[in-house]
Design a protein around this motif. Structure first.
Motif, PDB file in Angstrom:
ATOM      1  N   LEU A 169     -10.392   5.604  10.378  1.00 31.02           N
ATOM      2  CA  LEU A 169      -9.005   5.302  10.751  1.00 31.02           C
ATOM      3  C   LEU A 169      -8.214   5.086   9.467  1.00 31.02           C
ATOM      4  O   LEU A 169      -8.626   4.300   8.606  1.00 31.02           O
ATOM      5  CB  LEU A 169      -8.929   4.032  11.586  1.00 31.02           C
ATOM      6  N   ARG A 170      -7.097   5.772   9.321  1.00 33.30           N
ATOM      7  CA  ARG A 170      -6.237   5.598   8.146  1.00 33.30           C
ATOM      8  C   ARG A 170      -4.782   5.641   8.633  1.00 33.30           C
ATOM      9  O   ARG A 170      -4.286   6.701   9.027  1.00 33.30           O
ATOM     10  CB  ARG A 170      -6.506   6.680   7.112  1.00 33.30           C
ATOM     11  N   VAL A 171      -4.121   4.479   8.618  1.00 30.73           N
ATOM     12  CA  VAL A 171      -2.771   4.384   9.193  1.00 30.73           C
ATOM     13  C   VAL A 171      -1.880   3.552   8.273  1.00 30.73           C
ATOM     14  O   VAL A 171      -2.257   2.443   7.873  1.00 30.73           O
ATOM     15  CB  VAL A 171      -2.796   3.730  10.597  1.00 30.73           C
ATOM     16  N   ALA A 172      -0.696   4.098   7.947  1.00 32.73           N
ATOM     17  CA  ALA A 172       0.304   3.340   7.188  1.00 32.73           C
ATOM     18  C   ALA A 172       1.072   2.436   8.148  1.00 32.73           C
ATOM     19  O   ALA A 172       1.571   2.895   9.182  1.00 32.73           O
ATOM     20  CB  ALA A 172       1.251   4.293   6.474  1.00 32.73           C
ATOM     21  N   LEU A 173       1.162   1.133   7.811  1.00 33.28           N
ATOM     22  CA  LEU A 173       1.792   0.153   8.690  1.00 33.28           C
ATOM     23  C   LEU A 173       2.850  -0.654   7.930  1.00 33.28           C
ATOM     24  O   LEU A 173       2.825  -0.725   6.699  1.00 33.28           O
ATOM     25  CB  LEU A 173       0.741  -0.816   9.244  1.00 33.28           C
ATOM     26  N   ARG A 174       3.759  -1.265   8.682  1.00 36.29           N
ATOM     27  CA  ARG A 174       4.744  -2.195   8.132  1.00 36.29           C
ATOM     28  C   ARG A 174       4.569  -3.516   8.872  1.00 36.29           C
ATOM     29  O   ARG A 174       5.015  -3.674  10.005  1.00 36.29           O
ATOM     30  CB  ARG A 174       6.160  -1.661   8.320  1.00 36.29           C
ATOM     31  N   LEU A 175       3.867  -4.456   8.236  1.00 29.29           N
ATOM     32  CA  LEU A 175       3.512  -5.703   8.899  1.00 29.29           C
ATOM     33  C   LEU A 175       4.525  -6.799   8.607  1.00 29.29           C
ATOM     34  O   LEU A 175       4.993  -6.943   7.476  1.00 29.29           O
ATOM     35  CB  LEU A 175       2.117  -6.152   8.448  1.00 29.29           C
ATOM     36  N   GLU A 176       4.833  -7.579   9.634  1.00 29.58           N
ATOM     37  CA  GLU A 176       5.700  -8.737   9.468  1.00 29.58           C
ATOM     38  C   GLU A 176       4.895  -9.877   8.831  1.00 29.58           C
ATOM     39  O   GLU A 176       3.830 -10.247   9.341  1.00 29.58           O
ATOM     40  CB  GLU A 176       6.261  -9.181  10.821  1.00 29.58           C
ATOM     41  N   ALA A 200      -9.237  -2.251  16.614  1.00 32.90           N
ATOM     42  CA  ALA A 200      -8.471  -1.947  15.400  1.00 32.90           C
ATOM     43  C   ALA A 200      -7.416  -3.022  15.134  1.00 32.90           C
ATOM     44  O   ALA A 200      -7.201  -3.425  13.978  1.00 32.90           O
ATOM     45  CB  ALA A 200      -7.816  -0.573  15.526  1.00 32.90           C
ATOM     46  N   MET A 201      -6.759  -3.514  16.185  1.00 31.83           N
ATOM     47  CA  MET A 201      -5.750  -4.577  16.031  1.00 31.83           C
ATOM     48  C   MET A 201      -6.390  -5.836  15.445  1.00 31.83           C
ATOM     49  O   MET A 201      -5.809  -6.502  14.574  1.00 31.83           O
ATOM     50  CB  MET A 201      -5.113  -4.895  17.389  1.00 31.83           C
ATOM     51  N   GLU A 202      -7.575  -6.167  15.911  1.00 32.83           N
ATOM     52  CA  GLU A 202      -8.275  -7.349  15.403  1.00 32.83           C
ATOM     53  C   GLU A 202      -8.695  -7.149  13.944  1.00 32.83           C
ATOM     54  O   GLU A 202      -8.611  -8.081  13.130  1.00 32.83           O
ATOM     55  CB  GLU A 202      -9.493  -7.643  16.285  1.00 32.83           C
ATOM     56  N   ARG A 203      -9.111  -5.933  13.598  1.00 36.16           N
ATOM     57  CA  ARG A 203      -9.499  -5.640  12.213  1.00 36.16           C
ATOM     58  C   ARG A 203      -8.295  -5.762  11.277  1.00 36.16           C
ATOM     59  O   ARG A 203      -8.407  -6.253  10.148  1.00 36.16           O
ATOM     60  CB  ARG A 203     -10.109  -4.243  12.119  1.00 36.16           C
ATOM     61  N   ILE A 204      -7.127  -5.330  11.748  1.00 32.49           N
ATOM     62  CA  ILE A 204      -5.903  -5.459  10.946  1.00 32.49           C
ATOM     63  C   ILE A 204      -5.572  -6.935  10.743  1.00 32.49           C
ATOM     64  O   ILE A 204      -5.220  -7.361   9.636  1.00 32.49           O
ATOM     65  CB  ILE A 204      -4.737  -4.721  11.635  1.00 32.49           C
ATOM     66  N   ARG A 205      -5.706  -7.724  11.794  1.00 30.59           N
ATOM     67  CA  ARG A 205      -5.438  -9.156  11.675  1.00 30.59           C
ATOM     68  C   ARG A 205      -6.394  -9.813  10.678  1.00 30.59           C
ATOM     69  O   ARG A 205      -5.991 -10.671   9.870  1.00 30.59           O
ATOM     70  CB  ARG A 205      -5.559  -9.828  13.044  1.00 30.59           C
ATOM     71  N   GLN A 206      -7.670  -9.385  10.726  1.00 29.31           N
ATOM     72  CA  GLN A 206      -8.658  -9.944   9.799  1.00 29.31           C
ATOM     73  C   GLN A 206      -8.346  -9.572   8.346  1.00 29.31           C
ATOM     74  O   GLN A 206      -8.496 -10.388   7.438  1.00 29.31           O
ATOM     75  CB  GLN A 206     -10.064  -9.462  10.168  1.00 29.31           C
ATOM     76  N   GLN A 207      -7.913  -8.327   8.145  1.00 33.15           N
ATOM     77  CA  GLN A 207      -7.669  -7.851   6.780  1.00 33.15           C
ATOM     78  C   GLN A 207      -6.354  -8.363   6.199  1.00 33.15           C
ATOM     79  O   GLN A 207      -6.274  -8.699   5.023  1.00 33.15           O
ATOM     80  CB  GLN A 207      -7.679  -6.310   6.743  1.00 33.15           C
ATOM     81  N   PHE A 208      -5.292  -8.436   7.025  1.00 34.28           N
ATOM     82  CA  PHE A 208      -3.952  -8.719   6.498  1.00 34.28           C
ATOM     83  C   PHE A 208      -3.347 -10.017   7.029  1.00 34.28           C
ATOM     84  O   PHE A 208      -2.233 -10.381   6.644  1.00 34.28           O
ATOM     85  CB  PHE A 208      -3.015  -7.546   6.805  1.00 34.28           C
ATOM     86  N   LEU A 235      -1.653   0.006   3.889  1.00 33.33           N
ATOM     87  CA  LEU A 235      -2.456   1.129   4.375  1.00 33.33           C
ATOM     88  C   LEU A 235      -3.732   0.561   4.980  1.00 33.33           C
ATOM     89  O   LEU A 235      -4.566  -0.006   4.271  1.00 33.33           O
ATOM     90  CB  LEU A 235      -2.788   2.099   3.239  1.00 33.33           C
ATOM     91  N   PHE A 236      -3.857   0.702   6.284  1.00 31.27           N
ATOM     92  CA  PHE A 236      -5.045   0.214   6.978  1.00 31.27           C
ATOM     93  C   PHE A 236      -6.085   1.323   7.044  1.00 31.27           C
ATOM     94  O   PHE A 236      -5.795   2.436   7.480  1.00 31.27           O
ATOM     95  CB  PHE A 236      -4.683  -0.237   8.390  1.00 31.27           C
ATOM     96  N   GLN A 237      -7.287   1.016   6.577  1.00 27.79           N
ATOM     97  CA  GLN A 237      -8.398   1.954   6.635  1.00 27.79           C
ATOM     98  C   GLN A 237      -9.610   1.237   7.219  1.00 27.79           C
ATOM     99  O   GLN A 237      -9.892   0.095   6.856  1.00 27.79           O
ATOM    100  CB  GLN A 237      -8.751   2.511   5.253  1.00 27.79           C
ATOM    101  N   ARG A 243       1.626   4.709  16.108  1.00 29.39           N
ATOM    102  CA  ARG A 243       0.817   5.452  15.133  1.00 29.39           C
ATOM    103  C   ARG A 243      -0.655   5.046  15.209  1.00 29.39           C
ATOM    104  O   ARG A 243      -1.544   5.890  15.107  1.00 29.39           O
ATOM    105  CB  ARG A 243       1.354   5.212  13.718  1.00 29.39           C
ATOM    106  N   LEU A 244      -0.890   3.753  15.393  1.00 29.70           N
ATOM    107  CA  LEU A 244      -2.265   3.273  15.500  1.00 29.70           C
ATOM    108  C   LEU A 244      -2.939   3.823  16.754  1.00 29.70           C
ATOM    109  O   LEU A 244      -4.108   4.234  16.717  1.00 29.70           O
ATOM    110  CB  LEU A 244      -2.270   1.741  15.522  1.00 29.70           C
ATOM    111  N   ARG A 245      -2.187   3.855  17.845  1.00 28.03           N
ATOM    112  CA  ARG A 245      -2.737   4.390  19.099  1.00 28.03           C
ATOM    113  C   ARG A 245      -3.103   5.871  18.944  1.00 28.03           C
ATOM    114  O   ARG A 245      -4.163   6.317  19.416  1.00 28.03           O
ATOM    115  CB  ARG A 245      -1.727   4.219  20.236  1.00 28.03           C
ATOM    116  N   GLN A 246      -2.232   6.633  18.285  1.00 25.77           N
ATOM    117  CA  GLN A 246      -2.524   8.050  18.057  1.00 25.77           C
ATOM    118  C   GLN A 246      -3.747   8.224  17.173  1.00 25.77           C
ATOM    119  O   GLN A 246      -4.591   9.098  17.420  1.00 25.77           O
ATOM    120  CB  GLN A 246      -1.309   8.727  17.414  1.00 25.77           C
TER     121      GLN A 246
END
Length: 437
Positions: free
Chosen positions: A307-314, A267-275, A326-328, A287-290
């Motif tokens: 997976l649907r998680v609201a995030l605050r990315l730097e 999931a961390m890698e998918r977030i990096r790819q998307q954002f 919003l990561f989905q 929140r992502l772990r949960q």
């Protein structure tokens, strides 16, 4: 003489008749002996109800049948179970978990340093025994048995609140490989919680009792216990009403947490790819772990989970605020199995080892029983079924198998009616557990 025998026979008949009528028309007595499963990641409490002969696993205030084996220290209180788990992210240095790995164990300094390196809290060496350094209200050292006692006390209070009577006696389970010192320290933890331990029972034996195998016509039973953090495999041989542990093996670094970690990394890698950046805020990672843990549980039942998680990315701009996103992402069971394929295969290694050490062919195993929530994973059940050429016994909730068996033993120790067939363990002091990594 004949008259005396007649009077004695009448008295016995009257006694049985009174017992039958009492069982039918009087409210059954409250159970006074509880069964406790003090697990590495979760623990549970259950009772055997006299009269009806049912085992009831007691839930907490939220109705949950097990509580996390987590204790968190704050300046004003000690929080056990879910209350402690909620504080883990904001109070990591004073939140203790996995204490069962340390209880009653004697460590070499290097071994303790290596074992403690994986935890955010501080573990110190006290003449070979592990202690936890807590700095919530001043600095103090707490022992693993004290951590265990807070969990046992919470479960004792859960039982007392549910039953409406004081509870002072219990039966408790321990891993089969626990030595005398580890068993005694577990009893000490219960004593600190105000409990008198009537008997200590091995976890595989308790699981076998939950499946009713102490009353069944079986000889060789293989217990696969895969929980959140450890894998334990035990080969039991039943001789009459007695269980002999013939061989043990396992992996104390393999469990559901490892399967979740693989999903989290994906999931961390998918977030990096998307954002363009991975999450760094500890709240986001929590929140992502949960969410990942919830998805893993859903994949046990369903072929896919979202997976649907609201995030605050730097964004990389030190002057700019964190970017809300919003990561989905769709996770499939096939992907989950692919990510964990090598870990799932490791489960078969200790199974093969116990059969070799027990000098038994896989076809000679009468029953394969599953214990621990991670044995719900379909691929794991499939691998075990393929190995033995038959489906494992899944008639008991694997999360609650051990505590169910312990409660049956607690009912026996309390003299509950209807009487049960007790399982007697034959101590095997020459048996050693083979551990893999």
């Amino acid at each position: 003489m004949a008259g005396e025998m007649s009077i004695l026979g009448s008295a016995i008949l009257a006694l049985f008749l009174a017992g039958y009528l009492g069982q039918q028309y009087l409210p059954p007595p409250k159970p006074r002996v509880i069964g406790l499963d003090l697990g590495t990641t979760f623990c549970s409490v259950a009772v055997f109800h006299p009269g009806v002969g049912d085992v009831e696993v007691i839930g907490d205030q939220g109705g949950r049948k097990s509580i996390p084996s987590v204790v968190s220290f704050t300046a004003t209180d000690v929080h056990a179970g879910y209350e402690g788990q909620k504080l883990a992210d904001n109070n990591p240095h004073n939140t203790i978990y996995d204490a069962k790995r340390f209880i009653g164990k004697v460590f070499e300094s290097e071994d303790l340093e290596r074992e403690s390196a994986r935890y955010p809290f501080k573990v110190v060496n006290n003449n070979g025994s592990a202690e936890f350094l807590v700095t919530a209200n001043g600095t103090l050292k707490v022992s693993p048995e004290f951590i265990g006692s807070r969990l046992l006390l919470k479960m004792r209070k859960m039982a007392e609140q549910h039953l409406g009577v004081p509870v002072l006696k219990a039966v408790i389970s321990v891993p089969a490989e626990f030595d005398e010192r580890q068993r005694n320290y577990t009893i000490r933890a219960a004593n600190l919680a105000g409990l008198d331990i009537l008997r200590v029972i091995n976890e595989p034996t308790a699981a076998a009792m939950a499946y009713g195998l102490h009353k069944a016509d079986v000889s060789n039973v293989l217990v696969v216990d895969l929980g959140g953090g450890t894998l334990d495999v035990s080969l039991l041989n039943k001789q009459g009403g007695m269980f002999l542990t013939r061989a043990m093996a396992g992996n104390n670094k393999l469990g559901g947490q490892d399967f979740s970690q693989r999903l989290l990394q994906h999931a961390m890698e998918r977030i990096r790819q998307q954002f363009g950046v991975p999450p760094t805020h500890k709240e986001d990672i929590h929140r992502l772990r949960q969410a990942v843990e919830g998805a893993k549980l859903n994949l046990t039942i369903h072929p896919s989970a979202t997976l649907r998680v609201a995030l605050r990315l730097e964004t990389g701009d030190p002057q700019g605020p964190a970017k809300p996103v919003l990561f989905q992402d769709l996770l499939t069971r096939e992907l989950f199995e692919e990510l964990n394929a090598d870990l799932f295969q490791k489960i078969l290694v200790p199974i093969q080892t116990v059969l070799e050490e027990g000098q038994l062919d896989r076809a000679e195993v009468d029953e394969v029983v599953l214990v621990g929530g991670s044995t719900r994973i379909p691929r794991i059940r499939q691998l075990i079924a393929q190995f033995f050429g038959k489906d494992p016994n899944t008639s008991v909730d694997p999360d609650l198998a051990v505590v169910t068996g312990v409660a049956i033993q607690a009912g026996i120790m309390g003299g509950a009616w209807p009487l049960q067939v007790s399982a007697i363990e034959i101590p095997n002091r020459h048996l050693h557990k083979t551990n893999f990594k």
